[in-house]
Design a protein around this motif. Sequence first.
Motif, PDB file in Angstrom:
ATOM      1  N   LEU A 335      26.673 -72.896  97.448  1.00 45.42           N
ATOM      2  CA  LEU A 335      27.184 -73.029  96.089  1.00 45.42           C
ATOM      3  C   LEU A 335      26.857 -71.784  95.271  1.00 45.42           C
ATOM      4  O   LEU A 335      25.727 -71.312  95.270  1.00 45.42           O
ATOM      5  N   THR A 336      27.857 -71.245  94.617  1.00 44.75           N
ATOM      6  CA  THR A 336      27.635 -70.122  93.719  1.00 44.75           C
ATOM      7  C   THR A 336      27.583 -70.584  92.271  1.00 44.75           C
ATOM      8  O   THR A 336      27.428 -69.779  91.381  1.00 44.75           O
ATOM      9  N   ARG A 337      27.758 -71.874  92.029  1.00 43.85           N
ATOM     10  CA  ARG A 337      27.651 -72.423  90.679  1.00 43.85           C
ATOM     11  C   ARG A 337      26.830 -73.699  90.734  1.00 43.85           C
ATOM     12  O   ARG A 337      26.778 -74.383  91.752  1.00 43.85           O
ATOM     13  N   ARG A 338      26.207 -74.036  89.613  1.00 42.11           N
ATOM     14  CA  ARG A 338      25.397 -75.245  89.566  1.00 42.11           C
ATOM     15  C   ARG A 338      26.275 -76.481  89.655  1.00 42.11           C
ATOM     16  O   ARG A 338      27.479 -76.421  89.452  1.00 42.11           O
ATOM     17  N   ARG A 339      25.645 -77.612  89.930  1.00 42.58           N
ATOM     18  CA  ARG A 339      26.367 -78.884  89.993  1.00 42.58           C
ATOM     19  C   ARG A 339      27.003 -79.168  88.637  1.00 42.58           C
ATOM     20  O   ARG A 339      26.507 -78.756  87.583  1.00 42.58           O
ATOM     21  N   SER A 340      28.102 -79.908  88.660  1.00 40.47           N
ATOM     22  CA  SER A 340      28.847 -80.246  87.446  1.00 40.47           C
ATOM     23  C   SER A 340      29.427 -81.640  87.597  1.00 40.47           C
ATOM     24  O   SER A 340      29.380 -82.239  88.681  1.00 40.47           O
ATOM     25  N   ALA A 341      29.975 -82.113  86.502  1.00 43.52           N
ATOM     26  CA  ALA A 341      30.673 -83.406  86.533  1.00 43.52           C
ATOM     27  C   ALA A 341      31.995 -83.246  85.802  1.00 43.52           C
ATOM     28  O   ALA A 341      32.075 -82.560  84.775  1.00 43.52           O
ATOM     29  N   LEU A 342      33.030 -83.854  86.333  1.00 41.61           N
ATOM     30  CA  LEU A 342      34.326 -83.884  85.662  1.00 41.61           C
ATOM     31  C   LEU A 342      34.536 -85.277  85.102  1.00 41.61           C
ATOM     32  O   LEU A 342      34.469 -86.267  85.840  1.00 41.61           O
ATOM     33  N   MET A 343      34.791 -85.354  83.803  1.00 43.39           N
ATOM     34  CA  MET A 343      35.027 -86.643  83.154  1.00 43.39           C
ATOM     35  C   MET A 343      36.472 -86.691  82.671  1.00 43.39           C
ATOM     36  O   MET A 343      36.957 -85.762  82.026  1.00 43.39           O
ATOM     37  N   LEU A 344      37.151 -87.760  83.016  1.00 40.21           N
ATOM     38  CA  LEU A 344      38.517 -87.997  82.549  1.00 40.21           C
ATOM     39  C   LEU A 344      38.463 -89.120  81.525  1.00 40.21           C
ATOM     40  O   LEU A 344      37.941 -90.206  81.808  1.00 40.21           O
ATOM     41  N   LEU A 345      38.983 -88.870  80.324  1.00 41.91           N
ATOM     42  CA  LEU A 345      38.889 -89.829  79.215  1.00 41.91           C
ATOM     43  C   LEU A 345      40.284 -90.212  78.758  1.00 41.91           C
ATOM     44  O   LEU A 345      41.129 -89.345  78.520  1.00 41.91           O
ATOM     45  N   ASP A 346      40.513 -91.504  78.636  1.00 41.42           N
ATOM     46  CA  ASP A 346      41.818 -92.024  78.229  1.00 41.42           C
ATOM     47  C   ASP A 346      41.598 -93.057  77.126  1.00 41.42           C
ATOM     48  O   ASP A 346      40.783 -93.966  77.272  1.00 41.42           O
ATOM     49  N   ASP A 389      47.294 -89.107  75.591  1.00 45.33           N
ATOM     50  CA  ASP A 389      45.966 -89.484  75.085  1.00 45.33           C
ATOM     51  C   ASP A 389      44.886 -89.243  76.135  1.00 45.33           C
ATOM     52  O   ASP A 389      43.840 -89.891  76.113  1.00 45.33           O
ATOM     53  N   GLU A 390      45.126 -88.293  77.041  1.00 42.63           N
ATOM     54  CA  GLU A 390      44.205 -88.045  78.144  1.00 42.63           C
ATOM     55  C   GLU A 390      43.482 -86.712  77.935  1.00 42.63           C
ATOM     56  O   GLU A 390      44.108 -85.680  77.695  1.00 42.63           O
ATOM     57  N   PHE A 391      42.150 -86.751  78.055  1.00 46.18           N
ATOM     58  CA  PHE A 391      41.311 -85.569  77.905  1.00 46.18           C
ATOM     59  C   PHE A 391      40.475 -85.391  79.171  1.00 46.18           C
ATOM     60  O   PHE A 391      40.132 -86.367  79.843  1.00 46.18           O
ATOM     61  N   ALA A 392      40.145 -84.138  79.471  1.00 46.21           N
ATOM     62  CA  ALA A 392      39.266 -83.826  80.596  1.00 46.21           C
ATOM     63  C   ALA A 392      38.071 -83.034  80.077  1.00 46.21           C
ATOM     64  O   ALA A 392      38.214 -82.184  79.189  1.00 46.21           O
ATOM     65  N   ILE A 393      36.893 -83.326  80.638  1.00 45.98           N
ATOM     66  CA  ILE A 393      35.668 -82.663  80.210  1.00 45.98           C
ATOM     67  C   ILE A 393      34.908 -82.210  81.453  1.00 45.98           C
ATOM     68  O   ILE A 393      34.703 -82.997  82.385  1.00 45.98           O
ATOM     69  N   ILE A 394      34.527 -80.936  81.471  1.00 46.61           N
ATOM     70  CA  ILE A 394      33.638 -80.436  82.518  1.00 46.61           C
ATOM     71  C   ILE A 394      32.239 -80.353  81.925  1.00 46.61           C
ATOM     72  O   ILE A 394      32.020 -79.649  80.931  1.00 46.61           O
ATOM     73  N   LEU A 395      31.321 -81.117  82.494  1.00 51.34           N
ATOM     74  CA  LEU A 395      29.934 -81.137  82.029  1.00 51.34           C
ATOM     75  C   LEU A 395      29.122 -80.197  82.914  1.00 51.34           C
ATOM     76  O   LEU A 395      28.897 -80.475  84.089  1.00 51.34           O
ATOM     77  N   GLN A 396      28.692 -79.088  82.344  1.00 54.32           N
ATOM     78  CA  GLN A 396      27.994 -78.072  83.120  1.00 54.32           C
ATOM     79  C   GLN A 396      26.575 -78.525  83.469  1.00 54.32           C
ATOM     80  O   GLN A 396      25.851 -79.052  82.611  1.00 54.32           O
ATOM     81  N   GLY A 397      26.176 -78.333  84.736  1.00 58.44           N
ATOM     82  CA  GLY A 397      24.825 -78.662  85.170  1.00 58.44           C
ATOM     83  C   GLY A 397      24.493 -80.128  85.014  1.00 58.44           C
ATOM     84  O   GLY A 397      23.360 -80.501  84.709  1.00 58.44           O
ATOM     85  N   SER A 398      25.471 -80.999  85.252  1.00 61.36           N
ATOM     86  CA  SER A 398      25.298 -82.429  84.990  1.00 61.36           C
ATOM     87  C   SER A 398      25.325 -83.228  86.283  1.00 61.36           C
ATOM     88  O   SER A 398      26.264 -83.102  87.083  1.00 61.36           O
ATOM     89  N   GLY A 399      24.302 -84.078  86.456  1.00 63.87           N
ATOM     90  CA  GLY A 399      24.301 -85.045  87.536  1.00 63.87           C
ATOM     91  C   GLY A 399      24.803 -86.382  87.039  1.00 63.87           C
ATOM     92  O   GLY A 399      25.313 -86.501  85.915  1.00 63.87           O
ATOM     93  N   GLU A 400      24.649 -87.422  87.851  1.00 56.41           N
ATOM     94  CA  GLU A 400      25.184 -88.736  87.483  1.00 56.41           C
ATOM     95  C   GLU A 400      24.542 -89.279  86.224  1.00 56.41           C
ATOM     96  O   GLU A 400      25.234 -89.752  85.311  1.00 56.41           O
TER      97      GLU A 400
END
Length: 751
Positions: A335-346, A389-400
């Motif tokens: 991995l060249t980047r830290r862990r992340s989380a993708l959140m989909l919001l509706d 009404d759909e948004f996407a969020i990338i949470l940097q350095g985020s675990g569960e």
Amino acid sequence: MWVVSALVIVYFVGLLLHGDGANPFVDVWLCGLTQWGPVVVFFVAAWRTHFARRDVLLAAAAVTVSAVADTYYSLFMDDSGYLVFPSLADIGYLMFYPLMLAAVVVLVRRQVRGFSWSVLLDGAVGSLGAAAVLAAILSPVLEDAIKGPTPVATAVAVAYPFFDLLLVAVITGIAAAPTLDIGPRWLFLFFGLGMLTVADVAYALLENADQYSVGNPLDAVWALGLALMALWVDGSGRNTDTSCRRQRETPPLSVPAGAVVAGLGLLVLGTQITVSVLAVVLATATVGLAALPLAFRQRLLRRESLTDELTGLPNRRALKAEAETRFKVGSGSPLTRRRSALMLLDLDRFKEVNDSLGHDAGDTLLVQVSTRLSRSLGAGDFLARLGGDEFAIILQGSGEEDALAVARKLRAALAAPFTLENIALQTSASMGIALFPDQGQNLGELLRRADMAMYEAKTTHSGHHVFKQADDSHGEVRLRTLEELRVALLDDQLVVHYQPKINLKTGHVTGVEALVRWNHPSRGLLLPEEFLILVEESGQMAALTRIVLEKALDQAQLWQTHDRAMTVAVNLSSSSFVDIDLPERIAAMIDARQLSASTLILEITEDFLMADRERARTILTRLREGGVQIAIDDFGTGYSSLSYLRDLPIDEIKLDQSFVLPMGQDPRAAALVASTIDLAHSLGLRMVAEGVENSAAYDELVRYGCDHAQGFFMSGPVPAAELDNWIANQRVEDIDDLVQVNNAGASTTGL
């Protein structure tokens, strides 16, 4: 409008027939009527909109001062049709322009803030180019005006072509903005203003050549321009529902390109013949503005291509570019980047906001939501709007655990009411979370799994959900079920069961509630909670509602034929009320079966009433005037004012089972039920208690004076044939014996 149109035609014919010179009937009376007719239309439109539309009020003021000025001119001109210049009439004529320009500015001002710089730039280029051409045409008029005998005469004479330049510039600038949505019939407004400008220019040129006289057919062009504007305001006043607006389709860059060509042509022409200084200056400004540094324009266009036009957030394209950097995996998968989380919001039930309050209110809600989300995220997080009404969020350095904490924070931020058109509206969101790199190593995989998790959150009403491997199969089931639903609606797989409503005074069944079931070919009988969400999401609620209404009314007709007339209650979702012809469609169904309209009871929830009180009043009043009865379902579960019970045409209240079930053990619940029954009776409404599941609750409701009851204690929802047998073989006096017939359990609800 028919009268106004007829007057314009008669006026034009009169001008053609009476020849040169002033004619009192044509040039005073007919001319006056063509001026004052549109004034009446404008003020009727203002009254229709409750004088709340500032653009309509300003336009009404503009045509009024013009009509007053024209009347003054007609009354005080001499026999040859001449009035001393300048006169009091010129005050009214000149006031028309700033008032009308202000009306147009108000009409478009709200949307200009959301325009991209490229659209504004194209509009400015188009405006300058059109003004340059008109300035060249009016050069003789401007030169003659400047030579006026007095300073006042000069100022007034110059003001007319100056205002015409402004009017043409504004019209052309708006035409250059193809994304501008200013409602239905916008063409009438701008063709009308264009006709007035053409008439002004033609009049100025004729007057400058000493060839104009009152009674010229040109006079009818002013009348035609006002009539076209009246057509615009009449449609605008009648149609206040912004959801039926359509965006204009103008070929991109056609107007600014034409303006640049015209500007260059004028500059070239100026080397051969004399062109006014004003025209040269405007043409130079047109070409100069269009020739901004290409690098700057390119950067501007690139930035706009990555930005959501409504909210100003990054868009789907920007999310893809950001994900390529953040979700990067090198060779050998280190991995060249830290862990992340993708959140989909509706947003939950966003479609109902659009349907009930209009797309403008929906857009306002999306802007407010995006602002709250942005403020609730960390500096390293990335928020984008994907569309709708759909948004996407990338949470940097985020675990569960970190992602769940952010989800709870976002839900809390969205929990506070939003204010839309003076209505306090509460909304919620469903969020799906996928973890990088464990659950996907690129944007496509993460989006797919976050979408599955979001659907799980929406289905379970949990608010948020982290993707689990089991959700993958759920996603496949969802897609398969959607396709099966389409087939079910076409192949008559939906059936209706009926739950009896007992009259607590007589013990007789006087009505039923119709509840839909899906007779699935492989999964058996499915209850509403297993498929209604999918029906709503796929936009098939209107078709399902029509099927349930037809089946329920067919059964009511059959009962009536067998001398067992009963009311039939059908649940309607708020999305059903989008159809403005719903009352007429329901009336046609009832008439086709020769039923009394009061046979049908439509059950609606408090949510729809609170979302748009005026819309609810209009639709329910039309239904009620047709004889259909209206009931409030799940009463007491919403956070709303009780004033709607007084203001809206309601016949029946259905008390939610959450109040009825604990009556025997909770004195406070019993007190609430008793007081609610008294409230309903004091307002002349019937009270129906739902969820009656034991004899104690039944007896208490009888003692409190409740009108009707339904629940599993008497009978659950059953097919019509079983209900007929139950009614024929059972007596309410033996109701205790029915407990063993019906399985205990929570009462089902749904359409």
